[in-house]
Design a protein around this motif. Structure first.
Motif, PDB file in Angstrom:
ATOM      1  N   SER A 180      68.532  31.908 -31.278  1.00  0.00           N
ATOM      2  CA  SER A 180      68.845  30.536 -31.675  1.00  0.00           C
ATOM      3  C   SER A 180      70.356  30.313 -31.699  1.00  0.00           C
ATOM      4  CB  SER A 180      68.247  30.266 -33.057  1.00  0.00           C
ATOM      5  OG  SER A 180      68.641  29.008 -33.519  1.00  0.00           O
ATOM      6  N   TRP A 184      72.838  27.570 -29.853  1.00  0.00           N
ATOM      7  CA  TRP A 184      73.612  26.745 -30.785  1.00  0.00           C
ATOM      8  C   TRP A 184      75.101  26.848 -30.478  1.00  0.00           C
ATOM      9  CZ3 TRP A 184      77.387  27.659 -34.455  1.00  0.00           C
ATOM     10  CH2 TRP A 184      77.581  26.692 -35.435  1.00  0.00           C
ATOM     11  N   GLY A 198      71.671  20.598 -35.107  1.00  0.00           N
ATOM     12  CA  GLY A 198      70.585  20.829 -36.059  1.00  0.00           C
ATOM     13  C   GLY A 198      69.256  21.022 -35.337  1.00  0.00           C
ATOM     14  N   LEU A 199      68.958  20.120 -34.400  1.00  0.00           N
ATOM     15  CA  LEU A 199      67.706  20.226 -33.636  1.00  0.00           C
ATOM     16  C   LEU A 199      67.661  21.533 -32.844  1.00  0.00           C
ATOM     17  CD1 LEU A 199      67.338  16.553 -32.320  1.00  0.00           C
ATOM     18  CD2 LEU A 199      65.747  17.760 -33.850  1.00  0.00           C
ATOM     19  N   ARG A 202      66.785  24.700 -34.704  1.00  0.00           N
ATOM     20  CA  ARG A 202      65.336  24.849 -34.934  1.00  0.00           C
ATOM     21  C   ARG A 202      64.617  25.265 -33.658  1.00  0.00           C
ATOM     22  NH1 ARG A 202      63.338  19.578 -36.645  1.00  0.00           N
ATOM     23  NH2 ARG A 202      61.302  20.570 -36.428  1.00  0.00           N
ATOM     24  N   VAL A 205      65.085  28.924 -32.897  1.00  0.00           N
ATOM     25  CA  VAL A 205      64.295  29.841 -33.725  1.00  0.00           C
ATOM     26  C   VAL A 205      62.871  29.930 -33.190  1.00  0.00           C
ATOM     27  CG1 VAL A 205      63.208  30.087 -35.987  1.00  0.00           C
ATOM     28  CG2 VAL A 205      65.662  29.669 -35.828  1.00  0.00           C
ATOM     29  N   PHE A 206      62.300  28.792 -32.803  1.00  0.00           N
ATOM     30  CA  PHE A 206      60.939  28.819 -32.244  1.00  0.00           C
ATOM     31  C   PHE A 206      60.912  29.628 -30.943  1.00  0.00           C
ATOM     32  CE2 PHE A 206      60.370  24.522 -34.503  1.00  0.00           C
ATOM     33  CZ  PHE A 206      59.817  25.122 -35.619  1.00  0.00           C
ATOM     34  N   TYR A 258      54.676  28.766 -30.708  1.00  0.00           N
ATOM     35  CA  TYR A 258      56.117  28.670 -30.977  1.00  0.00           C
ATOM     36  C   TYR A 258      56.833  27.997 -29.800  1.00  0.00           C
ATOM     37  CZ  TYR A 258      56.334  31.466 -35.282  1.00  0.00           C
ATOM     38  OH  TYR A 258      56.224  31.913 -36.571  1.00  0.00           O
ATOM     39  N   ARG A 261      56.462  24.300 -29.760  1.00  0.00           N
ATOM     40  CA  ARG A 261      57.311  23.602 -30.742  1.00  0.00           C
ATOM     41  C   ARG A 261      58.754  23.522 -30.246  1.00  0.00           C
ATOM     42  NH1 ARG A 261      55.451  26.609 -36.225  1.00  0.00           N
ATOM     43  NH2 ARG A 261      56.655  25.015 -37.330  1.00  0.00           N
ATOM     44  N   ILE A 265      61.060  19.906 -29.081  1.00  0.00           N
ATOM     45  CA  ILE A 265      62.415  19.532 -29.516  1.00  0.00           C
ATOM     46  C   ILE A 265      63.329  19.314 -28.317  1.00  0.00           C
ATOM     47  CG2 ILE A 265      64.449  20.271 -30.822  1.00  0.00           C
ATOM     48  CD1 ILE A 265      62.580  21.782 -32.687  1.00  0.00           C
TER      49      ILE A 265
END
Lengths: 288, 288
Positions: A180, A184, A198-199, A202, A205-206, A258, A261, A265
């Motif tokens: 992640s 980022w 922020g998005l 997440r 991580v998925f 996962y 998800r 995003i």
């Protein structure tokens, strides 16, 4: 361009940059570092960083390449130290004998240390605005240090709890947060907004959880030749993994959940992020 | 205020800050880190950084304290790893059993890793202008990594040459450059000019060489009770040191020569730097 071709192209850029950052100067420390850094690897983390940087609108190689390569330095550091006899005691990695099998334990530890330290130094070489670089380094340290990857490794080695929550915790700290972070930090150095960051945190991580579960699956179904590292080890050691807990089929199902998800995003972020969708799909379908 | 009182005051500030940065959260990794970080130490490197910061006109604790404490984190990391069985194999440090004797090798390696990573993260917490922080981190990495302290440790362990030039090289990489960096980074974060930074880098190396030669001397003349670590080890292992090469008296004379050169530069920098003169004198006269 298809994903495989795209990844190959990026990999070429990364290999060339790594060669520039760590040329062979004949010193045994450099040779120990290079032995593991240049062992065949997927270069997934730097690719994630570069793709996220480009998707967020970044255009300067000197802003992202040092940070992207730093991710590979630091990933290699964790592999060298994890393989040590006092930790996972693994003899093979990336298709070759582990670092300590070739250079001895002392030098392997120091080669890992140097990759870690020089990796953080590479991030500081990015030509992105200094405040972004400062923030990248603060977050890098947070993800990797006593609250992150290093704690994950301690819990993996010495943890006693064996329940799904604990397994998620170890996977999250050891792998998913670092994957992640790779995305980022790419977006950060391109000057992405807080909302996007922020998005992305997440989504990463998925994607990272999906990646790690796929790794657990490959440890059961893959061969050493395919993966370049010892396989079947998790099971032999009675280690807590997704396949051990849920079986292979359900594990793959969880990994796909996962990935779904994460994809949702990326879709929300817009069409510029479509390559990250492809990469996420690759992660959970890969054979090595 | 005399130097002893001044150092004691600074030490109190540093201990309190370290306690804030690394509180005991009950996790075994934290406990392993704290075991070595809070073992009685002189806190010389943070004191150097704070005194240089103040001499260069700095006035904000939040600019310097995180970076100063980072030096102690990172120094502790080098001690833990150097003491490992696969390196110097030392059983005592700072008056207590070495980290790996208490926590085992795996955890000791990881505690060192975490101190290194979190230490660099602490530097990134400094509230000084971001460009100065970025530069501090780049230099931190350069001094510590494959071209600096880590290479010094490799050469110390595996080096074969035994001549004065090689000895100077190891002392420089393992100790003097890090001591020098401690002062330099303090002045940098206070916004010192390039001229001051250049002079300070040189003065720091001289002070650091004096410090390390005094360390060699104390290894011969001191007791474990005084020093809190194994003594007489250099000689027993036939290790190349200043006393072995030049005898005790001439070694002390060389140390004083280095201190004199450092003092001369501090004098050139002006009266604000007088505390650094006192500290340099302390370094080469100390008993522990």
């Amino acid at each position: 361009m298809d994903l495989v071709g795209l990844m190959e192209g990026k990999r070429g850029v990364i290999e060339a940059a790594l060669e520039r950052y760590l040329p062979d100067d004949g010193h045994v420390l450099t040779q120990a570092m290079r032995y593991s850094l240049f062992a065949p690897g997927k270069r997934l983390r730097p690719i994630f960083a570069i793709l996220a940087y480009e998707a967020a609108g970044g255009k300067e190689a000197d802003e992202i390449l040092p940070a992207a390569c730093a991710l590979e330095y630091v990933h290699t550091f964790t592999l060298i130290h994890d393989d040590l006899p006092s930790m996972d005691d693994d003899d093979f990695r990336r298709g070759k004998p582990s670092n300590h099998k070739v250079f001895g334990e002392g030098l392997a530890i120091l080669a890992g240390d140097a990759l870690m330290i020089d990796g953080l130094g590479l991030v500081a070489q990015s030509t992105a605005p200094a405040e972004l670089v400062r923030r990248a380094l603060a977050e890098f340290s947070r993800i990797l240090g006593a609250g992150g990857v290093t704690r994950g490794q301690v819990d993996d080695l010495y943890g006693v709890e064996v329940d799904p929550k604990f397994l998620r915790h170890v996977h999250l700290r050891k792998t998913a947060l670092f994957i992640s972070f790779s995305m980022w930090v790419g977006a950060l150095l391109a000057g992405a907004s807080e909302e996007v960051l922020g998005l992305l945190g997440r989504a990463g991580v998925f994607a990272g959880m999906g990646f790690q579960i796929r790794d657990d699956i490959l440890d059961v179904t893959g061969s050493r030749e395919e993966l370049g590292k010892t396989t079947g080890k998790d099971e032999a050691e009675g280690k807590l993994t997704y396949p051990a807990l849920y079986g292979l089929q359900r594990s793959q199902h969880i990994a796909e959940g996962y990935a779904r998800r994460a994809r949702r995003i990326f879709a929300e972020l817009g069409s510029a992020w479509s390559r990250l969708v492809d990469l996420t799909d690759y992660l959970i379908d890969r054979r090595r």
